[in-house]
Design a protein around this motif. Structure first.
Motif, PDB file in Angstrom:
ATOM      1  N   PRO A 114       0.826  -1.208   0.000  1.00 33.25           N
ATOM      2  CA  PRO A 114       0.000   0.000   0.000  1.00 33.25           C
ATOM      3  C   PRO A 114       0.863   1.263   0.000  1.00 33.25           C
ATOM      4  O   PRO A 114       1.970   1.272   0.537  1.00 33.25           O
ATOM      5  CB  PRO A 114      -0.812  -0.097   1.284  1.00 33.25           C
ATOM      6  CG  PRO A 114      -0.242  -1.202   2.075  1.00 33.25           C
ATOM      7  CD  PRO A 114       0.662  -1.995   1.200  1.00 33.25           C
ATOM      8  N   GLU A 167     -11.634  -1.309   1.209  1.00 30.07           N
ATOM      9  CA  GLU A 167     -10.768  -1.862   2.250  1.00 30.07           C
ATOM     10  C   GLU A 167     -10.767  -3.386   2.233  1.00 30.07           C
ATOM     11  O   GLU A 167      -9.734  -4.009   2.470  1.00 30.07           O
ATOM     12  CB  GLU A 167     -11.162  -1.305   3.622  1.00 30.07           C
ATOM     13  CG  GLU A 167     -10.777   0.162   3.758  1.00 30.07           C
ATOM     14  CD  GLU A 167     -11.038   0.756   5.127  1.00 30.07           C
ATOM     15  OE1 GLU A 167     -11.641   0.075   5.988  1.00 30.07           O
ATOM     16  OE2 GLU A 167     -10.628   1.909   5.348  1.00 30.07           O
ATOM     17  N   LEU A 170      -8.487  -4.400  -0.652  1.00 33.65           N
ATOM     18  CA  LEU A 170      -7.065  -4.160  -0.382  1.00 33.65           C
ATOM     19  C   LEU A 170      -6.481  -5.175   0.600  1.00 33.65           C
ATOM     20  O   LEU A 170      -5.281  -5.408   0.607  1.00 33.65           O
ATOM     21  CB  LEU A 170      -6.864  -2.734   0.129  1.00 33.65           C
ATOM     22  CG  LEU A 170      -7.083  -1.655  -0.928  1.00 33.65           C
ATOM     23  CD1 LEU A 170      -7.161  -0.283  -0.280  1.00 33.65           C
ATOM     24  CD2 LEU A 170      -5.994  -1.704  -1.988  1.00 33.65           C
ATOM     25  N   TYR A 174      -3.058  -4.004   3.678  1.00 31.12           N
ATOM     26  CA  TYR A 174      -3.555  -2.630   3.819  1.00 31.12           C
ATOM     27  C   TYR A 174      -4.002  -2.380   5.257  1.00 31.12           C
ATOM     28  O   TYR A 174      -3.665  -1.357   5.856  1.00 31.12           O
ATOM     29  CB  TYR A 174      -4.717  -2.390   2.854  1.00 31.12           C
ATOM     30  CG  TYR A 174      -5.452  -1.100   3.098  1.00 31.12           C
ATOM     31  CD1 TYR A 174      -5.007   0.093   2.553  1.00 31.12           C
ATOM     32  CD2 TYR A 174      -6.590  -1.076   3.898  1.00 31.12           C
ATOM     33  CE1 TYR A 174      -5.674   1.276   2.788  1.00 31.12           C
ATOM     34  CE2 TYR A 174      -7.264   0.106   4.145  1.00 31.12           C
ATOM     35  CZ  TYR A 174      -6.803   1.277   3.582  1.00 31.12           C
ATOM     36  OH  TYR A 174      -7.465   2.448   3.830  1.00 31.12           O
TER      37      TYR A 174
END
Length: 191
Positions: A114, A167, A170, A174
């Motif tokens: 990230p 989210e 990810l 992340y």
């Protein structure tokens, strides 16, 4: 008859529309690059709604100002303009920080760490903070408070869905990288 402040507001809105079109071109280019590197897309269903929502926002700003004959609110209008300009600065800081990884869609390339620099040092979702500011401030530049209210509430619902999808896409890397960073309110690290 169009007043001088209405003409300036129309110019601002035209610039915003051109900006969005440029962003769509950039997003399409970056999406192609992400897919070429094995990127996986999620959130397609809400993305279509998001595009329509943001298009209607631009229309509603102009429609309320002219249809309801909203006047320029003086100091409040200038404050709203400052907020809108701040939102654009934050948006482009986030876009520049992400580089070719920025996209208006949720496309994740497996194995990439990230991005934690730029505005991401202070919060998880700087671009969404910019959108929240923009949806509140742009209509208020010329007194379109109904548009500011309705689209801010609608955007809160949209972001609830969008952020959860993003989210989740990810993943754990992340989540670990951003576990101590707030989602929306910037926090300046100590030391």
């Amino acid at each position: 008859m169009v007043t001088s402040t209405q003409a300036l507001f129309l110019g601002f809105m035209a610039a915003l529309i051109v900006e969005r079109l440029v962003e769509l071109v950039l997003s399409k280019r970056n999406a192609a690059r992400a897919f070429a590197r094995g990127g996986v897309e999620t959130g397609q269903r809400h993305y279509r709604f998001m595009v329509v929502f943001h298009t209607l926002f631009l229309v509603a700003c102009v429609a309320e100002v002219f249809g309801l004959r909203r006047g320029f609110p003086g100091a409040w209008g200038w404050a709203a303009l400052a907020g809108a300009v701040l939102a654009q600065g934050l948006r482009y800081w986030a876009i520049a920080t992400l580089g070719d990884r920025w996209n208006s869609r949720i496309i994740v390339v497996p194995g990439l760490a990230p991005v934690t620099g730029g505005p991401y040092r202070f919060l998880r979702h700087p671009n969404y903070v910019a959108v929240v500011l923009e949806l509140a401030c742009v209509p208020l530049i010329h007194g379109a408070w109904w548009t500011a209210l309705v689209f801010s509430v609608g955007n809160a619902a949209l972001l609830y869905v969008r952020i959860r999808a993003e989210e989740a896409a990810l993943g754990e890397v992340y989540a670990q990288a951003f576990s101590h960073r707030p989602r929306f309110i910037p926090e300046v690290p100590r030391g």
